[in-house]
Design an enzyme around this catalytic site. Sequence first.
Site, PDB file in Angstrom:
ATOM      1  N   GLU A  71      50.035  29.060  49.139  1.00 32.94           N
ATOM      2  CA  GLU A  71      50.649  30.351  49.496  1.00 32.94           C
ATOM      3  C   GLU A  71      51.006  30.366  50.983  1.00 32.94           C
ATOM      4  O   GLU A  71      51.870  31.113  51.410  1.00 32.94           O
ATOM      5  CB  GLU A  71      49.696  31.510  49.150  1.00 32.94           C
ATOM      6  CG  GLU A  71      50.413  32.836  48.973  1.00 32.94           C
ATOM      7  CD  GLU A  71      49.551  33.946  48.396  1.00 32.94           C
ATOM      8  OE1 GLU A  71      49.717  34.288  47.213  1.00 32.94           O
ATOM      9  OE2 GLU A  71      48.708  34.482  49.132  1.00 32.94           O
ATOM     10  N   GLY A 104      45.297  38.098  52.904  1.00 32.77           N
ATOM     11  CA  GLY A 104      44.485  38.111  51.679  1.00 32.77           C
ATOM     12  C   GLY A 104      43.741  36.807  51.459  1.00 32.77           C
ATOM     13  O   GLY A 104      42.550  36.784  51.151  1.00 32.77           O
ATOM     14  N   ARG A 105      44.431  35.694  51.641  1.00 37.46           N
ATOM     15  CA  ARG A 105      43.799  34.398  51.341  1.00 37.46           C
ATOM     16  C   ARG A 105      42.818  33.960  52.419  1.00 37.46           C
ATOM     17  O   ARG A 105      42.145  32.947  52.277  1.00 37.46           O
ATOM     18  CB  ARG A 105      44.865  33.335  51.095  1.00 37.46           C
ATOM     19  CG  ARG A 105      45.897  33.199  52.194  1.00 37.46           C
ATOM     20  CD  ARG A 105      47.086  32.377  51.716  1.00 37.46           C
ATOM     21  NE  ARG A 105      48.184  32.356  52.669  1.00 37.46           N
ATOM     22  CZ  ARG A 105      49.117  33.295  52.768  1.00 37.46           C
ATOM     23  NH1 ARG A 105      49.065  34.351  51.978  1.00 37.46           N
ATOM     24  NH2 ARG A 105      50.103  33.182  53.638  1.00 37.46           N
ATOM     25  N   HIS A 137      36.826  11.225  34.285  1.00 37.69           N
ATOM     26  CA  HIS A 137      37.072  10.996  32.860  1.00 37.69           C
ATOM     27  C   HIS A 137      38.304  11.739  32.377  1.00 37.69           C
ATOM     28  O   HIS A 137      38.501  11.892  31.176  1.00 37.69           O
ATOM     29  CB  HIS A 137      35.828  11.413  32.058  1.00 37.69           C
ATOM     30  CG  HIS A 137      34.627  10.616  32.452  1.00 37.69           C
ATOM     31  ND1 HIS A 137      34.301   9.409  31.866  1.00 37.69           N
ATOM     32  CD2 HIS A 137      33.696  10.825  33.416  1.00 37.69           C
ATOM     33  CE1 HIS A 137      33.208   8.926  32.441  1.00 37.69           C
ATOM     34  NE2 HIS A 137      32.820   9.766  33.389  1.00 37.69           N
ATOM     35  N   LYS A 171      43.535  44.489  49.124  1.00 38.90           N
ATOM     36  CA  LYS A 171      44.014  44.799  50.476  1.00 38.90           C
ATOM     37  C   LYS A 171      45.038  45.941  50.416  1.00 38.90           C
ATOM     38  O   LYS A 171      44.932  46.921  51.127  1.00 38.90           O
ATOM     39  CB  LYS A 171      44.633  43.535  51.078  1.00 38.90           C
ATOM     40  CG  LYS A 171      45.179  43.736  52.463  1.00 38.90           C
ATOM     41  CD  LYS A 171      45.717  42.438  53.041  1.00 38.90           C
ATOM     42  CE  LYS A 171      46.500  42.713  54.312  1.00 38.90           C
ATOM     43  NZ  LYS A 171      47.059  41.519  54.912  1.00 38.90           N
ATOM     44  N   LYS A 216      56.916  39.979  40.719  1.00 38.51           N
ATOM     45  CA  LYS A 216      56.273  41.300  40.602  1.00 38.51           C
ATOM     46  C   LYS A 216      57.316  42.378  40.326  1.00 38.51           C
ATOM     47  O   LYS A 216      57.132  43.246  39.483  1.00 38.51           O
ATOM     48  CB  LYS A 216      55.550  41.660  41.913  1.00 38.51           C
ATOM     49  CG  LYS A 216      54.301  40.859  42.201  1.00 38.51           C
ATOM     50  CD  LYS A 216      53.628  41.445  43.448  1.00 38.51           C
ATOM     51  CE  LYS A 216      52.593  40.500  44.012  1.00 38.51           C
ATOM     52  NZ  LYS A 216      52.017  40.956  45.268  1.00 38.51           N
ATOM     53  N   GLU A 261      47.577  44.256  38.634  1.00 43.02           N
ATOM     54  CA  GLU A 261      46.483  43.696  37.840  1.00 43.02           C
ATOM     55  C   GLU A 261      45.161  44.370  38.187  1.00 43.02           C
ATOM     56  O   GLU A 261      44.390  44.778  37.314  1.00 43.02           O
ATOM     57  CB  GLU A 261      46.339  42.186  38.110  1.00 43.02           C
ATOM     58  CG  GLU A 261      47.478  41.324  37.610  1.00 43.02           C
ATOM     59  CD  GLU A 261      48.543  41.098  38.677  1.00 43.02           C
ATOM     60  OE1 GLU A 261      48.762  41.998  39.522  1.00 43.02           O
ATOM     61  OE2 GLU A 261      49.161  40.021  38.641  1.00 43.02           O
TER      62      GLU A 261
HETATM   63  O1  F6P Z   1      50.593  38.353  45.050  1.00 40.24           O
HETATM   64  C1  F6P Z   1      49.981  37.644  46.062  1.00 40.24           C
HETATM   65  C2  F6P Z   1      49.004  38.481  46.825  1.00 40.24           C
HETATM   66  O2  F6P Z   1      49.677  39.356  47.656  1.00 40.24           O
HETATM   67  C3  F6P Z   1      48.045  37.596  47.604  1.00 40.24           C
HETATM   68  O3  F6P Z   1      48.554  37.201  48.815  1.00 40.24           O
HETATM   69  C4  F6P Z   1      46.848  38.471  47.670  1.00 40.24           C
HETATM   70  O4  F6P Z   1      45.715  37.742  47.997  1.00 40.24           O
HETATM   71  C5  F6P Z   1      46.828  39.036  46.286  1.00 40.24           C
HETATM   72  O5  F6P Z   1      48.177  39.244  45.963  1.00 40.24           O
HETATM   73  C6  F6P Z   1      46.045  40.295  46.095  1.00 40.24           C
HETATM   74  O6  F6P Z   1      46.518  41.324  46.921  1.00 40.24           O
HETATM   75  P1  F6P Z   1      45.688  42.638  47.171  1.00 40.24           P
HETATM   76  O7  F6P Z   1      44.396  42.261  47.811  1.00 40.24           O
HETATM   77  O8  F6P Z   1      46.550  43.498  48.031  1.00 40.24           O
HETATM   78  O9  F6P Z   1      45.430  43.274  45.830  1.00 40.24           O
END
Ligand code: F6P
Length: 551
Positions: free
Chosen positions: A354, A268-269, A386, A207, A514, A213
Amino acid sequence: MSTSPTDEEAWRALTAHAATMRDVHLRTLFADDPERARRLSFRLDDLLFDFSKHRVTDETMEALMALARQRDLPAWIERMFTGENINVTEGRAGLPDALRNRDNRPIRVDGKNVVPVVSAVLAKMRKFTDRVRAGEHTGHTGEAITDVVNLGIGGSDLGPLMVCEALEPYWKEGLTPHFVSNVDGAHLGRTLKGLNPATTLFIVASKSFSTEETLTNARSARSWLVEKLGSDKAVAKHFVAVSTNHDAVKEFGIDPANVFEFWDWVGGRYSLWSAIGLPIACAIGMDAFEELLLGAHRMDAHFRSAPLEENLPVIGAMLGVWYASFFGASSHAVLPYDQSLHRLPAWLQQADMESNGKRTRRDGDVVDGYVTGPIVWGEPGTNAQHSFFQLLHQGTRLVPCDLLAPLVSHYPTGDHHRKLLANLVAQAEALMIGRTEEEARAELEASGLDAEEVERLLPHKVFEGNRPSTTILFDRLDPKTLGSLLAYYEHRVFVQGVIWGLNSFDQWGVELGKVLAKRILPELSGAEEPSGHDTSTTALIRLIQAGPRSE
Ligand code: F6P
């Protein structure tokens, strides 16, 4: 409306009522009311929600719904559906339903109807995925795409990953989705090991297009591709992006024509329904993706229009509030009796934790006198039986559970599915009825043990029962049903946020780590001296700098 739920009259009534319910056993509630299962089970087409194995009476449900009304829930539902800026800390709407608004009713965000732009992106997704699936969108060497690798994390990973896993029977043969999220090089490395660069398509899903990452994985994937195919030009055919941040995507080197847009009002979620669902659409096709949206739309319509007393997400949410706020339950277990739903708990962890893992209320005051979002966890049954079911049955904690299963399997093999369902039904029953001392004694005596041994083992064999669960059954796990299930959980989270007075649409709590990681990165490489840390953190940085003790 008062801003703390504890000030509500219904909250006080529920506190008093909970004290009278503490020793009431579900066995008794069922014995006293032959109609209980029927009265507390609800259907939405093929989906059945059995809420009868909860520690509630009519009085409980009335009090819970009174609380929902005192918290102004019906008005909040409308605010969400009409695109009001309910995400107050970010000044945005929070309306996942706009993405799956299959009857095209106008939905305004900041005064502008967003339906046309949502439809335009869906049309673009259809055009692109149809071409990929038909082998018309070819790679740099002219070969058809066989593998789609999604590079994203959090909401840009968990939703599409979970749905792709759940709908594997609908995948197009010869087109496999993969998901790389972790910045751990092993994740990308292991995934790429088995792939042919000439037939691999990367979707960079972010987003913000600033998530460390994802960008690190995207850069490494691009280097791999360019090195293997011997040309920078390959990037244009093998990389597409899904983002709200066009400038950053362009700067990364992805052709703006290959960008699938979404908007800052899509959390995002809550984004799997948007272009973030592109890997899903590649795998199952756009028709099936739209079925997924349709299923969610069905639950949205139900959530918006059904009376609170018959409203599935509202009932599910209020039962969660009942245990968290009045019985001290700290977690909620989600137990799909369907191997293909194995990532459902992980997706729900983000969706719920979240959203409602917060200690500051929407109005800025600190939560006082009650707890907020539960710890969500779970694994598929029967495997989980289990591993951790021991704690569910005999542990000291109360853990409300959801048990879910399709009536029909996509893999009908012998009597596997009947055995799976027998286990689900048995576990829900066992959690509820437990085993009394008399029953345990009778069993031990029947096994021929002497009286002393019977008494010694007896306390270990007793299950108190009275452990609540919701059973959710549906015909089969198809795209539409899955859409409804996921929307059920999204709305359940929203309702709980309203009750607890939270803004369920921001996530400030993920920022600090972060920021610190950014600061520590140059310290680890030696480019900067560690400074301003506590002694433990400094020692860890120095240890990592020094590298392994054994070379
Ligand atoms: O660090 C949390 C977050 O902001 C989430 O809310 C989001 O889904 C995820 O990182 C990834 O964010 P992006 O889609 O901006 O890379």
